[in-house]
Motif scaffolding. Sequence first.
Motif, short mmCIF file in Angstrom:
data_model
loop_
_atom_site.label_atom_id
_atom_site.label_comp_id
_atom_site.label_asym_id
_atom_site.label_seq_id
_atom_site.Cartn_x
_atom_site.Cartn_y
_atom_site.Cartn_z
N VAL A 148 -8.05 10.15 -0.64
CA VAL A 148 -8.21 10.70 0.70
C VAL A 148 -8.21 12.21 0.53
CG1 VAL A 148 -7.30 10.79 3.04
CG2 VAL A 148 -6.96 8.74 1.66
N ALA B 75 -3.03 4.96 -2.06
CA ALA B 75 -3.88 5.91 -1.35
C ALA B 75 -3.49 7.30 -1.87
CB ALA B 75 -3.66 5.80 0.15
N TRP B 76 -4.40 7.93 -2.58
CA TRP B 76 -4.10 9.22 -3.20
C TRP B 76 -4.47 10.33 -2.22
CZ3 TRP B 76 -7.06 11.46 -8.03
CH2 TRP B 76 -6.36 12.58 -8.50
N VAL C 86 -8.74 5.20 -9.95
CA VAL C 86 -9.64 5.36 -8.80
C VAL C 86 -10.93 4.58 -9.02
CG1 VAL C 86 -11.01 7.02 -7.47
CG2 VAL C 86 -8.66 7.58 -8.13
N GLU C 87 -11.50 4.72 -10.22
CA GLU C 87 -12.78 4.07 -10.51
C GLU C 87 -12.66 2.55 -10.51
OE1 GLU C 87 -13.96 5.91 -14.16
OE2 GLU C 87 -14.84 7.67 -13.15
N ARG D 215 0.87 -1.19 0.00
CA ARG D 215 0.00 0.00 0.00
C ARG D 215 0.91 1.24 0.00
NH1 ARG D 215 -5.20 1.64 1.30
NH2 ARG D 215 -5.37 3.60 2.50
N SER E 226 -7.46 4.74 -3.93
CA SER E 226 -8.55 5.35 -3.17
C SER E 226 -8.12 6.76 -2.79
CB SER E 226 -8.86 4.53 -1.92
OG SER E 226 -7.69 4.32 -1.15
N HIS F 130 -1.86 -1.34 -3.88
CA HIS F 130 -2.91 -0.32 -3.80
C HIS F 130 -2.28 1.04 -3.53
CE1 HIS F 130 -7.10 0.95 -3.37
NE2 HIS F 130 -6.69 1.75 -2.40
N GLY G 212 -10.76 0.91 -8.52
CA GLY G 212 -10.45 0.47 -7.16
C GLY G 212 -8.98 0.24 -6.88
N HIS G 213 -8.12 0.56 -7.85
CA HIS G 213 -6.68 0.39 -7.62
C HIS G 213 -6.10 1.52 -6.78
CE1 HIS G 213 -6.87 -2.92 -10.31
NE2 HIS G 213 -7.07 -2.19 -11.40
#
Length: 457
Positions: free
Chosen positions: A277, A235-236, A269-270, A205, A275, A233, A272-273
């Motif tokens: 914040v 986290a943006w 993002v769409e 992550r 998400s 994954h 699901g790769h």
Amino acid sequence: MSITTVPTTDQLPVVVVGAGPIGLAAAARLVERGLEPLVLESGPSAGTAVRAWSHVRLFSTWGEVVDPAAEKLLAPTGWVRPDATAYPTGGDWAEQYLQPLADLLGDKIRYGATVTGVARAGRDRIVDSGRDEQPFTVHLRFPDGHEERLTARAVIDASGTWSTPSPMGADGLPALGESGAAERISYQVPDLNDPAVRARYAGRRTAVIGSGASAFTALAYLADLAKEEDGTHAAWILRRGIGASTYGGGEADELPARGALGLRAKAAVEAGHASAVTGFRTQAVERDGDRLVLVAEDGRRPDPVDEVIVLTGFRPDLSFLSELRLGLDERLQAPTALAPLIDPNLHSCGTVYPHGVNELSHPEQGVYLVGMKSYGRAPTFLAMTGYEQVRSIAAALAGDQEAAERVELTLPETGVCGGAGLFDEPENTEQTGGGCCAAPATLQIGTGTPVTASGAC
């Protein structure tokens, strides 16, 4: 008895700091004007900074990243510009264009030469008397530790901003704990073709902090990795909310490859790769076992991450210019006359008006910041803008003021309206692109206001 002849200031070289795209274009323009350049490059080859992101593909085509004067110099050697419609990587740009140009310039370039100071000969920044008549002194340090001092008639600083990335802290300072977690933090787009780098992010992550083209690229790369490696994954981390302008200009961007970057980030993002914040202003980095936790100013702590990629822009290193009298904007650290044209708090359109010697001049005559460094902390610099800057400056140094002030350059729109400074405000997260930025602008340098088909933005 021999008599040593001291050269006049006009006989001295023009020192260019940096052998990147804009520095080498400056040298080519000076040669074209019959002036003698001396390019000082701290790295071992041309385009040292560009080579550091050799894996990243430009969103400008070959036709937009080759300086016309440089191409004219190279033509007699048999050099042929690659397909003007193709998009080079940083590595392509360095190997196929920058290094051949540097090789042609030969001993007009010195490698391993780090500029540690620039001043007026015999005058610190306090002294007025006779200042403008003195040449510049340029202090150098080499890898073996020895130092030299050169004299120059003018100094063109094209050293860029790559060496000074902005930290993750929302206040412009490093977040608490940022330096202590340095082994888990990177400040550039990862090269996932490198096995060691790929292993660093595969199945992990990663927090990606930033909202520009570099962040889009990192998100797209990590999304591709996620399709191949389970558990990967991103986290943006965004300081603002998600709105129509979050992903850039998309199909409205006149540089299609730049618009496509935002669309790839949106797809990540769409799918699901990644998400998002949102509304997150980083204040601290804390340890949670082997992982890191980002802490916002409002106390929020998202799920722990294994790695952090900070892509919050760059800033100029002005330390070696401290004895010169520069006129810099207090916000952007860009030349005072240029700043209003590029300030994201004021300039709402995705393009920047063409500009040259008048906008790039300082109280200290004969010194110029060009290229990325001329933008200070402002984003979205295009190579063609830098090429126009140095064309104008070379003309002025050659005494051709009419050519220095005459520029007709149309720059591509981003398809985004709304300055980045405004994007941080919640009420502005839904701004849309297009609209006021519909028409390209042409400008005669130094005249102030651009002319557009539908009026200025």
